[in-house]
Design an enzyme around this catalytic site. Structure first.
Site, PDB file in Angstrom:
ATOM      1  N   ASP A 161       0.896  -1.297   0.096  1.00  0.00           N
ATOM      2  CA  ASP A 161      -0.028   0.080   0.000  1.00  0.00           C
ATOM      3  C   ASP A 161       0.831   1.271  -0.110  1.00  0.00           C
ATOM      4  O   ASP A 161       0.304   2.414   0.077  1.00  0.00           O
ATOM      5  CB  ASP A 161      -0.902   0.055   1.229  1.00  0.00           C
ATOM      6  N   LYS A 188      -6.564  -3.546  -7.322  1.00  0.00           N
ATOM      7  CA  LYS A 188      -7.039  -2.857  -6.168  1.00  0.00           C
ATOM      8  C   LYS A 188      -8.560  -2.174  -6.382  1.00  0.00           C
ATOM      9  O   LYS A 188      -9.125  -2.541  -7.698  1.00  0.00           O
ATOM     10  CB  LYS A 188      -6.335  -1.881  -5.856  1.00  0.00           C
ATOM     11  N   ARG A 192      -3.955   0.730  -9.566  1.00  0.00           N
ATOM     12  CA  ARG A 192      -2.899   1.577  -9.201  1.00  0.00           C
ATOM     13  C   ARG A 192      -1.768   1.887  -9.816  1.00  0.00           C
ATOM     14  O   ARG A 192      -1.214   2.870  -9.818  1.00  0.00           O
ATOM     15  CB  ARG A 192      -2.700   0.966  -7.693  1.00  0.00           C
TER      16      ARG A 192
END
Length: 228
Positions: A161, A188, A192
């Protein structure tokens, strides 16, 4: 629920935690194997509550309950994923010294700190202690000259993350940074890899998305201009 054996194809902390919590109502052991080296907060919490749970690098086994889990009183430590934005900001600022207090230093969550150290960040950790079965401490980061590095392999589950903000650090570092083995980011809530690359390019950074990561050519200093 009955127990069973499950091999996890990806190091997903959410899937792992869901199976462990569901198995608390089971009548036979649950065994998880495969890529389990992701966040282990649930395992630590269950063990602190007296649940019969064994953990090795290759396998987790949860045995049927003989008593209800014991209640806990604990303080939730600071989130490394949130703190990472401040760490990167402090490292890139020309005149900064910033401390984040009481941050979780669980080894499955400190990949961003390892990468920042590898990039040359001036950071120190003090007041390390155990609270609620988790290692925590105070992380201080100072203005730093950062250098490109490679982020791949077993590091990825420990910083999945934090990759977007580490990409910001890489764009301002000296030299190239390669991020690999992060294909999970494409699945996700958004892709991303694509969105981080597009955003950084719009701001003026030299970034190329790949199938499983990013290739970033650092500018050795401020890399960005305004955009919409």
């Amino acid at each position: 629920m009955h127990g069973g054996r499950y091999a996890l194809p990806v190091a997903s902390a959410q899937v792992k935690s869901a199976l462990l919590l569901a198995a608390l109502g089971g009548d036979a052991p649950l065994v998880l194997s495969g890529k389990i080296a992701s966040r282990d907060h649930t395992e630590r919490m269950l063990q602190a509550m007296g649940v019969n749970l064994t953990v090795t690098p290759e396998q987790i086994t949860l045995y049927p309950l003989t008593n209800l889990p014991a209640p806990l009183s604990l303080r939730i430590p600071g989130d490394p994923s949130s703190a990472a934005f401040w760490w990167v900001a402090a490292a890139l600022h020309p005149d900064a010294e910033l401390t984040t207090s009481g941050v979780c230093l669980n080894p499955t969550r400190t990949g961003a700190l390892d990468v920042l150290r590898a990039m040359g960040a001036d950071l120190t950790i003090t007041h390390e202690r155990i609270e609620g079965s988790e290692l925590i401490g105070d992380v201080t980061v100072r203005s730093s000259a950062l250098y490109g590095t490679e982020i791949a392999g077993e590091l990825i589950p420990r910083l999945i993350d934090e990759i977007p903000v580490l990409a910001v650090a890489a764009a301002c570092a000296h030299g190239a940074t390669i991020i690999r083995d992060a294909q999970e980011l494409r699945a996700k809530e958004t892709d991303r890899i694509a969105t981080v690359a597009a955003g950084l390019v719009a701001l003026g950074a030299a970034v190329e998305p790949t199938s499983d990561g990013l290739a970033i050519k650092g500018r050795g200093g401020p890399a960005f201009h305004g955009t919409t």
